[in-house]
Design an enzyme around this catalytic site. Sequence first.
Site, PDB file in Angstrom:
ATOM      1  N   LYS A  12       0.837  -1.195   0.000  1.00 14.81           N
ATOM      2  CA  LYS A  12       0.000   0.000   0.000  1.00 14.81           C
ATOM      3  C   LYS A  12       0.875   1.250   0.000  1.00 14.81           C
ATOM      4  CE  LYS A  12      -0.440   0.050   5.065  1.00 14.81           C
ATOM      5  NZ  LYS A  12      -1.368   0.066   6.206  1.00 14.81           N
ATOM      6  N   TYR A  67      15.638  31.274   4.457  1.00  9.11           N
ATOM      7  CA  TYR A  67      14.521  32.033   5.002  1.00  9.11           C
ATOM      8  C   TYR A  67      14.624  32.180   6.521  1.00  9.11           C
ATOM      9  CZ  TYR A  67      12.208  31.289   0.491  1.00  9.11           C
ATOM     10  OH  TYR A  67      11.892  31.279  -0.845  1.00  9.11           O
TER      11      TYR A  67
END
Length: 395
Positions: free
Chosen positions: A57, A287
């Site tokens: 999955k 940043y």
Amino acid sequence: MLSHEQQTSIVSYPQCDTYAWYSQRAWVEIDLAALSHNVKQLRQLLSQKTQLMAVVKADAYGHGAVSVAKTVLESGASWLGVATVPEGIQLREAGIKPPILVLGAAQTTEQIHAIAHWELEPTLCSPKQALVFSDILETIDVDATLPVHVKLDTGMSRLGTNWQQAVEFIQLVERLPHLRIASIYSHLATADSPDPTIMNLQHQRFEDAIAQIKALGIEPPCLHFANSAGTLTNKALHYDMVRTGLAIYGHYPAEHLRHTVNLKPVMQVKARVTQVKNIAAGTGVSYGYRYIAPHDIRLAVVGIGYADGIPRNLSNKMQVLIRGQLVPQIGSITMDQIMLDVSNISDIQEGEVVTLLGQDRDRQITADDWANELGTISWEILCSFKHRLPRVAAD
């Protein structure tokens, strides 16, 4: 440079002209030989009668479902487990024929039609869902009954009917037309804990439920209970099949289980240096200037970021490998790029390969390293790498 075979051995991507460009920026390498090794190691823990379901999955935990499925089936797995109907359809469209269990709860008309058409095997979690399946299958022109897998909740408190109502649930499914019970199963909540108390309680509840079912003269064709942790912990949990996810990808569900079997990580994450430059002491990086250079440093920019799956919360906390040396990441991780302090590596050049997860010479960085730093689990790290990172076969 990646070889032509690496660039075209795509697990999750169609062929396209831009593909080689992506592989130069950053990529995920999948070691199918390690994957095969892990399946064979796990099979050695099992008796001959116990089958191995490989859980693929979430795009095989980010490793690429189709390529992984083919490899595990060649290596000793006989079943596949997916979470959703589309995941199962993807495997069928790739020509994969062995049984596929849908572990999630499907119940819409469209889902049930697709399950029948693609010969997937659903999980039944409640009497209501069983009735819906039976009613919808009544409208489909099918000759055979649909194999279904009845899930009991023995303590996970997720999908499944309470184990104390197991007898009534099984009797209902047995009576319904178009349904055939293929297995009864449950799921462990704490098998990765060193304390087996809850695991043993769940095991006893499962045993009690099965004993009551058998007392009615109903013999379940298949029982399965163990996830990866359960498989590594206790042979009594193996039953007729085990469902292994994390372990086939080369990771241990818990530190205390490392001695049980020799697993090899299948995934490596790599990127390339895109610029190298000098910055002066006192210069802010990225940043927010969450890093200020304490002295003159040599800085490398690398073409991978949080949009690719690198957790931003690792900013100023992670290390990478270059030429087998640990190198610190500095400043805020940005959407597409990270910055490194490469002052201790001489003559580093643009295009040099950086290993974010994986082995470089005698050093290794693992998903567990990131998970421990972030207070999460390795499953989440493996599943986080976005699909703009191509999956390529390792050498």
